[in-house]
Design an enzyme around this catalytic site. Structure first.
Site, short mmCIF file in Angstrom:
data_model
loop_
_atom_site.label_atom_id
_atom_site.label_comp_id
_atom_site.label_asym_id
_atom_site.label_seq_id
_atom_site.Cartn_x
_atom_site.Cartn_y
_atom_site.Cartn_z
N THR A 185 0.86 -1.19 0.00
CA THR A 185 0.00 0.00 0.00
C THR A 185 0.89 1.23 0.00
O THR A 185 2.02 1.19 0.50
CB THR A 185 -0.91 0.05 1.24
OG1 THR A 185 -0.07 0.14 2.39
CG2 THR A 185 -1.79 -1.17 1.34
N GLU A 331 -5.86 -3.74 -0.04
CA GLU A 331 -6.13 -4.87 0.87
C GLU A 331 -7.31 -5.71 0.42
O GLU A 331 -7.57 -6.78 0.97
CB GLU A 331 -6.43 -4.33 2.29
CG GLU A 331 -5.24 -3.75 3.02
CD GLU A 331 -4.99 -2.28 2.69
OE1 GLU A 331 -5.45 -1.80 1.63
OE2 GLU A 331 -4.30 -1.62 3.48
N LYS A 445 -13.92 17.97 11.45
CA LYS A 445 -14.76 17.99 12.65
C LYS A 445 -14.94 19.42 13.10
O LYS A 445 -14.02 20.03 13.63
CB LYS A 445 -14.14 17.13 13.75
CG LYS A 445 -14.14 15.67 13.36
CD LYS A 445 -13.42 14.81 14.36
CE LYS A 445 -13.36 13.39 13.82
NZ LYS A 445 -12.26 12.62 14.31
N TRP A 450 -19.65 16.44 11.88
CA TRP A 450 -18.65 15.86 11.00
C TRP A 450 -18.98 16.29 9.58
O TRP A 450 -20.08 16.01 9.09
CB TRP A 450 -18.72 14.33 11.06
CG TRP A 450 -18.02 13.75 12.24
CD1 TRP A 450 -17.89 14.34 13.47
CD2 TRP A 450 -17.40 12.47 12.33
NE1 TRP A 450 -17.20 13.52 14.32
CE2 TRP A 450 -16.90 12.34 13.64
CE3 TRP A 450 -17.21 11.43 11.44
CZ2 TRP A 450 -16.21 11.21 14.08
CZ3 TRP A 450 -16.54 10.29 11.86
CH2 TRP A 450 -16.04 10.19 13.18
P1 ADP Z 1 -3.86 3.83 -0.59
O1 ADP Z 1 -4.71 3.49 0.61
O2 ADP Z 1 -2.46 3.49 -0.40
O3 ADP Z 1 -4.14 5.18 -1.17
P2 ADP Z 1 -5.58 2.15 -2.11
O4 ADP Z 1 -5.62 2.20 -3.56
O5 ADP Z 1 -5.63 0.87 -1.45
O6 ADP Z 1 -4.27 2.85 -1.75
O7 ADP Z 1 -6.68 3.15 -1.55
C1 ADP Z 1 -7.87 2.70 -1.01
C2 ADP Z 1 -8.66 3.89 -0.57
O8 ADP Z 1 -8.98 4.73 -1.68
C3 ADP Z 1 -10.00 3.55 0.03
O9 ADP Z 1 -9.87 3.17 1.38
C4 ADP Z 1 -10.75 4.86 -0.15
O10 ADP Z 1 -10.41 5.80 0.85
C5 ADP Z 1 -10.22 5.38 -1.46
N1 ADP Z 1 -11.15 5.04 -2.54
C6 ADP Z 1 -11.09 4.00 -3.39
N2 ADP Z 1 -12.10 4.05 -4.27
C7 ADP Z 1 -12.85 5.14 -3.95
C8 ADP Z 1 -14.05 5.74 -4.48
N3 ADP Z 1 -14.68 5.25 -5.53
N4 ADP Z 1 -14.51 6.84 -3.87
C9 ADP Z 1 -13.89 7.38 -2.80
N5 ADP Z 1 -12.75 6.88 -2.27
C10 ADP Z 1 -12.24 5.78 -2.84
#
Ligand code: ADP
Length: 548
Positions: A185, A331, A445, A450
């Site tokens: 990640t 993940e 916040k 929120w």
């Molecule tokens: P990193 O966490 O390292 O940026 P990831 O690609 O695993 O890499 O990111 C996952 C995160 O990306 C999710 O937990 C979410 O916060 C965000 N995410 C993924 N798809 C969407 C989406 N369609 N809309 C909003 N947030 C998204």
């Protein structure tokens, strides 16, 4: 009573074996440095992947070894996906856009034995050579003519390696829970963490990913994954589309280049493509400037970050392309939820459908979702309550490589209730559509409320004069935090702060309207193309709101 069914293991190599028999003439088209439009068939792909499997054996790779890749979306990378995992090693894709010290950390942490590197990324390896203690060989993914000059003595040419091998190789069958791939990640906080996929999780994810309401991968479709193959296996497209026999178009290093993407879409008649919203912004910008169109493109898959509604609207109204938004994480392999309208929505207006496409979609079979409050009590799916989003399922990580596998431990992503905490805050509507309201660490916040930074960004980006916007919480003496909007104007637009604030007052709750707007030329993005809120918070750490 035991069932009487063959217990074949779910093997990644079985996708390739099936595809080259069932669709021998189907094409894979790639952009590479040594060939701007390389073209070959599934049959060639199968034969070369077997040669590569033999080459790995010749090089001395053993079952379970990690084999790193630093490469773009093209046919050689695809061959690595199948040859490495198919012969029992672990295909470890690495993001070349990370900071060099992060790349070195990841390679050393995974203990990669060989690194396969694109010729464009080779300078990075040369710069890091003294830090890569366990790497035995570097294989440059190109032809002899395009090999870079180097003083390193453990560098080999990919095509020379394949040339020396024959194309007969028996893909071994082994336990389907064996590691097949690894992806770290991005690690916006702390060191990157290694997610380890299995053959079983990859196949199950591909089967569900190919369903009509997921990507709708089919033999008739022409699929162009723009999302990088180093970013969660290009969202699983290289498995799902080959499983069903789609033609694949691979844009190589040209992932954010509107002109190349347009040329490939039109030239190869691409029907489905997937990428993060910033990619779609680049393509739409190019189309807007040139007046060109993408008539074959039926579906633009998006995810990785909330998709601004302007992108969805422009694709729908101007080009007749449906935006299919999905949500997931490294993940989660990554698919968790995706846009899937039902027959009862057949009479929805275009605006209503666009509203649905702006949400993150319904969970797919195989992924269980729940939202919980601060005491871990489950919240209703009523479109009002929002809380921490948790998931579980057979393609969701149970722990990180080399870290605690005990649920509830600090460095284990799974909580003591056995669910993976996504770090996202969401609400779920009664129709099953999930809506991310924020990342836990990005929620603003203010007083007792929120506020979703994503809501503010979407509202701002829906103004025609705004190209991109980011909202962050900044210290406020009375409310603890208030939203600050940082925005980029469209080229030539002369909107000012007051006009934008007035526009936002009509779109947002009173307490969500930012206290100030700062216009900038550029916004920082992470290596995977997302707004880098951490960098923005750092940049604006001494910011003070104007006195009221
Ligand atoms: P990193 O966490 O390292 O940026 P990831 O690609 O695993 O890499 O990111 C996952 C995160 O990306 C999710 O937990 C979410 O916060 C965000 N995410 C993924 N798809 C969407 C989406 N369609 N809309 C909003 N947030 C998204």
């Amino acid at each position: 009573m035991q069932a009487l069914m063959m217990n074949s293991q779910l093997m990644i190599s079985s996708i390739l074996k099936h595809a080259e028999k069932a669709f021998p003439t189907q094409e894979i088209v790639s952009v590479t440095v040594d060939n701007p439009l390389h073209r070959y068939t599934y049959k060639d792909f199968g034969a070369r992947s077997r040669k590569l499997a033999n080459a790995l054996t010749t090089l001395g790779a053993k079952f379970g070894d990690r084999i790193g890749t630093l490469a773009w979306n093209d046919y050689r990378h695809l061959e690595l996906y199948y040859a490495v995992s198919g012969s029992g090693m672990v295909c470890h894709t690495i993001n070349p856009k990370l900071f060099p010290e992060q790349v070195a950390y990841i390679i050393n942490h995974a203990e990669d034995k060989f690194i396969f590197v694109d010729v464009l990324v080779f300078p990075l390896i040369e710069a890091l050579k003294d830090h890569l203690k366990k790497v035995e060989k570097i294989i440059v993914m190109t032809s002899p003519a395009a090999m870079p000059e180097t003083s390193m003595d453990n560098v080999v040419c990919y095509e020379t390696l394949l040339e020396a091998e024959n194309d007969s190789f028996e893909w071994p069958e082994f336990d389907e829970n064996t590691a097949s791939g690894m992806c770290y990640t991005s690690g916006t906080t702390g060191n990157p963490k290694g997610v380890v996929y299995s053959h079983r999780s990859t196949i199950l994810h591909a089967l569900v990913g190919a369903l009509p309401d997921s990507t709708g991968a089919r033999a008739e479709e022409v699929c162009m994954p723009i999302v990088p193959m180093f970013h969660v296996n290009a969202w699983g497209v290289p498995y799902a589309s080959i499983m069903v026999g789609s033609k694949l178009v691979m844009p190589g290093p040209k992932l954010a280049d509107g002109e190349t993407l347009h040329k490939l879409i039109e030239g190869e008649q691409v029907t489905y493509s997937s990428g993060v919203p910033t990619i779609w912004m680049a393509l739409l910008d190019y189309l807007n400037k040139t007046g060109k169109r993408v008539n074959s493109l039926k579906t633009a898959g998006t995810g990785g970050a909330a998709c601004p509604i302007g992108i969805i609207e422009t694709f729908n109204k101007k080009y007749g392309t449906t935006v299919k938004q999905g949500w997931g994480m490294t993940e989660m392999s990554p698919l968790g939820t995706i846009y899937s309208p039902t027959a009862e929505m057949a009479d929805y207006t275009q605006e209503q459908l666009i509203g649905l496409q702006a949400k993150q979609g319904r969970c797919v079979f195989g992924v269980e979702l729940k939202i919980v409050d601060e005491d871990n009590n489950e919240l209703p799916w009523d479109g009002v309550a929002f809380g921490a989003l948790k998931v579980r399922g057979p393609w969701i990580a149970s722990g990180y490589y080399g870290m605690s596998q005990t649920p509830g431990d600090n460095d284990c992503p799974v909580d003591s209730d056995g669910w993976l905490n996504t770090g996202d805050v969401a609400m779920i509507h009664p129709n099953g559509f999930m809506q991310i309201t924020d990342r836990t660490k990005d929620v603003i916040k203010t007083g007792g409320e929120w506020v979703s930074s994503i809501d503010i960004e979407n509202a701002a980006a829906s103004h025609t004069d705004i190209a991109e916007a980011a909202a962050i919480g900044r210290y406020h003496p009375k409310w603890t935090e208030r939203p600050l909007l940082i925005a980029i104007k469209q080229p030539g637009a002369n909107i000012d702060k007051d006009a934008l604030m007035a526009f936002l007052k009509d779109k947002l709750h009173k307490w969500a309207v930012p206290d100030d707007v700062v216009f900038v030329e550029e916004l920082p993005h992470t290596a995977t193309g997302k707004l880098n809120k951490l960098a923005l918070r750092e940049k604006f750490k001494d910011y003070e709101f104007p006195a009221a």
